[in-house]
Design a protein around this motif. Structure first.
Motif, short mmCIF file in Angstrom:
data_model
loop_
_atom_site.label_atom_id
_atom_site.label_comp_id
_atom_site.label_asym_id
_atom_site.label_seq_id
_atom_site.Cartn_x
_atom_site.Cartn_y
_atom_site.Cartn_z
N UNK A 773 6.46 -5.99 -1.72
CA UNK A 773 5.63 -4.92 -2.27
C UNK A 773 4.24 -4.97 -1.66
N UNK A 774 3.70 -3.81 -1.37
CA UNK A 774 2.30 -3.67 -0.95
C UNK A 774 1.66 -2.67 -1.90
N UNK A 775 0.62 -3.10 -2.60
CA UNK A 775 -0.03 -2.22 -3.57
C UNK A 775 -1.52 -2.19 -3.32
N UNK A 776 -2.10 -1.03 -3.52
CA UNK A 776 -3.54 -0.86 -3.36
C UNK A 776 -4.16 -0.30 -4.63
N UNK A 777 -5.19 -0.96 -5.14
CA UNK A 777 -5.89 -0.49 -6.33
C UNK A 777 -7.26 0.04 -5.95
N UNK A 778 -7.59 1.18 -6.52
CA UNK A 778 -8.86 1.86 -6.23
C UNK A 778 -9.04 2.03 -4.72
N UNK A 779 -8.03 2.61 -4.09
CA UNK A 779 -8.02 2.67 -2.62
C UNK A 779 -9.12 3.58 -2.07
#
Length: 843
Positions: A773-779
């Motif tokens: 998984x690759x996740x981005x927060x507040x991208x």
């Protein structure tokens, strides 16, 4: 007990003017939904729908009947809170029963009526979760992320890609109608007066510590979030805007099952965890262990303008701050259920958080205030240790399939020890430089016990009685010691900044609820009585417990609740409810200790605060189609003795405290749409429109020269959140979460609009045993809180942010034998017997 709500003429006019467009929108949606023919009153077809995996009754499932060979439904309904459906009279003929719900396989069954008086009872109908093949491309369906129940909305987050590698706070920030601000403060429908539970209980969480605990709890330990906006008398009335219940994972699959997870992020943080579950038919057990190191940075700016009596600027104080931290906890969780007999179950469960976090901060001041510094630099270095958790022992006895007694006792110890060092150098106009040093140690010892007993008896499928008792006994001891001087070597005990705060609160409650149904009309009525005892005591330097009188408050309150529902034709459902709520002041708000972390901004609590009481009204409309669900809610809440933070200038120092300032009114509408497009895109959209009015107030704090005043303030705000889940070929999953919050009213000012976008992608391998998984927060790096406040002699603009854009990379490996032949062979007879018992007990 009768509650009478009165409104002034001005208030009524104001609400009408602000809500006119909102009402038009609601009416438009109601009228735009297509209707169907009215169903007759005599029963022909009935049954009960359950989840094939959990065996739990399923509510609001869409049920329809059509002629064989036709695609047009003749009649329809939705299941009630027991999962039961009833359809009206049909003519003799051959028909097809269709049962559908988002995230589950559609169930269809042919049946024949030989005479008009014949009744068909399908008894138990299990629905299975949806996994399907589209042509030659394999697409694995995800579990539906949202479902409606009679008194709550449930969001399944165990497959939430955007929050992978994050914390409980990150998960909550992606839930519709829920927001988490820069300080970790949780709000629901724009209100911070909300109760947060873990597994249906307070578990030691309070407004004093929940921000820290949620920041330490790993996202991968959470299975689902339950949002209860207007809880019945069965639940605690604490929190005027409702309850958020965090349900931790507890797998119940036969055999053994587990997973290992490891991840890193672009800020240098990392996490690792493992869990295993075992189910043998006699014993259900689970164990989870993980560690998470988080590296974060944040900052802020604050520009204050001091005004003369005419409102003209006379001086300013500006500051910029920067802080960064690192550290993390070990999260441990274990438990099990031992089935003594088929009717007696013993449960033992525990979770704990153990770790520390270090934080460094720097505040840079500039000022032209006469007699004050022209520049100053204040550095802080702190370390905080957290140790605590929850231990629960429970016993459940099933008198029958529809009657049981559930007893639990839990112990919740939480220790948070902090030490901070502050050093400051200030430069004055005469080029004189002044140094100061402070060392502060604060240890918070919080312990609570919860005792709870709940009795349920469903006399029939349409009548249910609930009754119970809950006692919560909490104690907090929070000593603060401060050493001050020009340098570290010269620092000595600062008597003025010593404090030991004792905070005891005992709440004992009993409730009774009765629910019934007549044809298409359902109701639930109940009342909860609570006796609350609060004892606070604040000790200064050299004082003993017996030297200071305690501030005590004892009161008894009744909290009624009424829920009404009516099943309209063709899958429409209408609900109306009323509850009375309370929001008690918490420890930090009551503690009169003066906090001098920032010498130009000093804060302290108020031990004389009264609780807020609210009357909450809500009307809900729900419509289910085969692949779509629409929920429309309109709500109104009036609150007395609203607790707000107020600010005032004393000399050149800004002071802040809490006070029961006035009354408030809130009204709004919530639109939730769940859409499943082509079995590939699952879209959840939430729009909240709300009107707030805070009456004017005037309050004179102790020692202040002028009263703090606030004008009547009202505004119309809105927010929107959209969660899009894509199930793509080759075992790819994508999730996008976007949110927008408009300008919002706060005491003495407002908070500006802000927005955020999160995203994640996951790829599964080896029959979904391995995933990346690759996740981005507040991208977009846009999550900032900007506020404008003003008062007598000042106006101020502040902007704060934390962490910002972060990308996580996570690897998960799942293992186990979910279909162990030994377990399956042992369990199958019991499961079949249970199914037969359910069929006999349900109808």
């Amino acid at each position: 007990m009768v509650f009478v709500v009165k409104f002034s003429k001005e208030a009524i006019i104001s609400i009408k003017s602000k809500m006119k467009n909102l009402i038009l929108v609601v009416l438009f949606l109601f009228l735009a939904i297509p209707g169907f023919a009215v169903v007759g009153q005599l029963e022909t077809v009935k049954g009960k729908v359950i989840d094939a995996k959990t065996k739990e009754a399923m509510q609001f499932v869409n049920v329809s009947v059509r002629k064989e060979g036709s695609t047009v439904p003749l009649t329809g309904a939705v299941t009630d809170n027991q999962g039961v459906f009833q359809l009206g009279k049909l003519e003799p003929g051959t028909y097809v029963l269709n049962i559908s719900f988002i995230g589950y396989r559609t169930f269809e069954k042919n049946f024949t009526l030989d005479s008009p008086d014949q009744n068909i009872n399908f008894r138990i109908i299990p629905l299975e979760e949806d996994s399907q093949m589209l042509g030659e491309v394999k697409v694995v369906g995800q579990r539906s992320q949202m479902k409606f129940e009679i008194d709550k909305k449930v969001f399944n987050v165990d497959e939430n890609i955007s929050s992978t590698g994050g914390t409980a706070s990150d998960v909550l920030s992606n839930i519709p109608s829920v927001d988490v601000d820069n300080d970790g403060e949780v709000s629901l429908r724009g209100s911070t007066s909300v109760t947060v539970w873990i597994n249906g209980k307070a578990s030691g969480l309070s407004a004093d510590n929940r921000a820290q605990i949620l920041e330490q709890m790993p996202a991968e330990s959470i299975e689902r979030i339950e949002v209860i906006t207007n809880p019945s008398a069965k639940y605690s009335p604490e929190g005027t805007s409702g309850i958020i219940n965090i349900v931790l994972k507890e797998n119940r699959k036969a055999g053994y099952y587990g997973s290992l997870q490891a991840g890193v992020d672009t800020r240098g943080g990392w996490n690792t965890s493992g869990n295993i579950n075992y189910n043998s038919g006699k014993i259900d057990a689970y164990f989870n262990l993980g560690y998470r190191k988080r590296i974060s940075d944040g900052g802020g700016i604050s520009n204050r303008t001091n005004l003369d009596e005419a409102g003209n600027p006379v001086s300013y104080l500006n500051q910029t701050s920067d802080n960064n931290g690192h550290g993390g906890p070990v999260f441990l969780r274990a438990g099990g259920t031992y089935h003594l007999t088929t009717r007696d179950h013993l449960n033992l469960a525990a979770f704990g958080i153990f770790g520390n976090r270090k934080q460094k901060g720097l505040i840079d001041y500039e000022s032209n205030i006469p007699g004050s510094f022209i520049s100053s630099l204040r550095a802080s270095n702190s370390e905080n240790k957290m140790r605590g958790g929850n231990l629960e022992l429970g016993y459940k006895h099933d008198f029958s399939k529809t009657s049981n007694l559930d007893i639990t006792a839990s112990w919740n110890p939480w220790n948070m020890d902090g030490s901070s060092i502050y050093s400051q150098s200030s430069l004055y106009e005469d080029e004189r430089e002044v140094f100061s040093y402070q060392r502060q140690k604060s240890d918070v010892r919080s312990t609570s016990w919860e005792l709870q007993a709940d009795y349920v008896n469903s006399f029939s499928e349409n009548n249910k009685l609930e009754a119970g008792y809950k006692g919560t006994f909490s104690h907090q001891n929070s000593p603060v010691k401060t050493y001050s001087g020009e340098t570290e070597e010269e620092a000595s005990p600062d008597e003025a900044l010593f404090n030991r705060f004792y905070y005891d609160q005992d709440i004992q409650a009993a409730y009774v609820n009765y629910a019934g149904r007549f044809n298409k009309f359902g109701f639930q009525a109940g009342v909860r009585g609570e006796y609350s005892h609060t004892n606070t005591k604040s000790l200064g330097f050299g004082q003993e417990k017996g030297d200071v009188p305690a501030y005590k408050e004892d009161y008894f309150s009744l909290f009624p609740s009424v829920f009404l529902s009516y099943e309209l034709p063709a899958g429409h459902e209408l609900q109306v409810n009323y509850t009375r709520r309370i929001s008690r002041p918490w420890g930090h708000q009551l503690n009169p200790f003066v906090n001098i972390t920032d010498s130009t901004n000093i804060s302290f609590g108020n031990p004389y605060l009264d609780p807020e009481f609210s009357n909450a009204y809500e009307i809900n409309y729900i419509k289910n189609w085969e692949n779509h669900t629409l929920s429309v809610s309109a709500y109104y809440r009036n609150t007395n003795d609203v607790i707000q933070r107020i600010r005032y200038l004393e000399g050149e120092v800004m002071k802040s405290t809490y006070e029961n300032v006035s009354k408030s009114q809130s009204a709004g509408a919530e639109f939730v749409a769940k859409n499943n497009f082509s079995r590939i895109l699952d879209l959840t959209t939430t729009v909240n429109l709300y009107y707030n009015k805070l009456d004017g107030f005037s309050y004179l704090p102790a020692g202040a020269e002028k009263a703090v005043t606030g004008k009547t303030n009202e505004d119309f705000s809105w927010n929107a959140k959209m969660i899009a889940n894509f199930s793509l070929p080759a075992s790819f999953s994508v999730q996008l979460t976007g949110s927008y919050d408009s300008k919002q009213l706060i005491a003495q000012g407002y908070r500006k609009a802000n927005y955020r976008l999160d995203a994640g992608v996951r790829k599964a391998f080896w029959d979904r045993k391995l995933s990346v998984s690759v996740s981005g927060r507040d991208i977009l790096d846009s999550r900032k809180w900007k506020t404008e406040t003003s008062g007598d002699g000042f106006r101020q603009y502040a902007e704060n942010w934390r962490t910002g854009r972060t990308v996580n990379f996570t690897l998960t490996y799942s293992f186990g034998n979910m279909k162990a032949s030994r377990n399956r062979n042992q369990q199958q007879p019991r499961e079949n017997n249970n199914m037969m018992n359910q069929m006999e007990d349900s109808f």
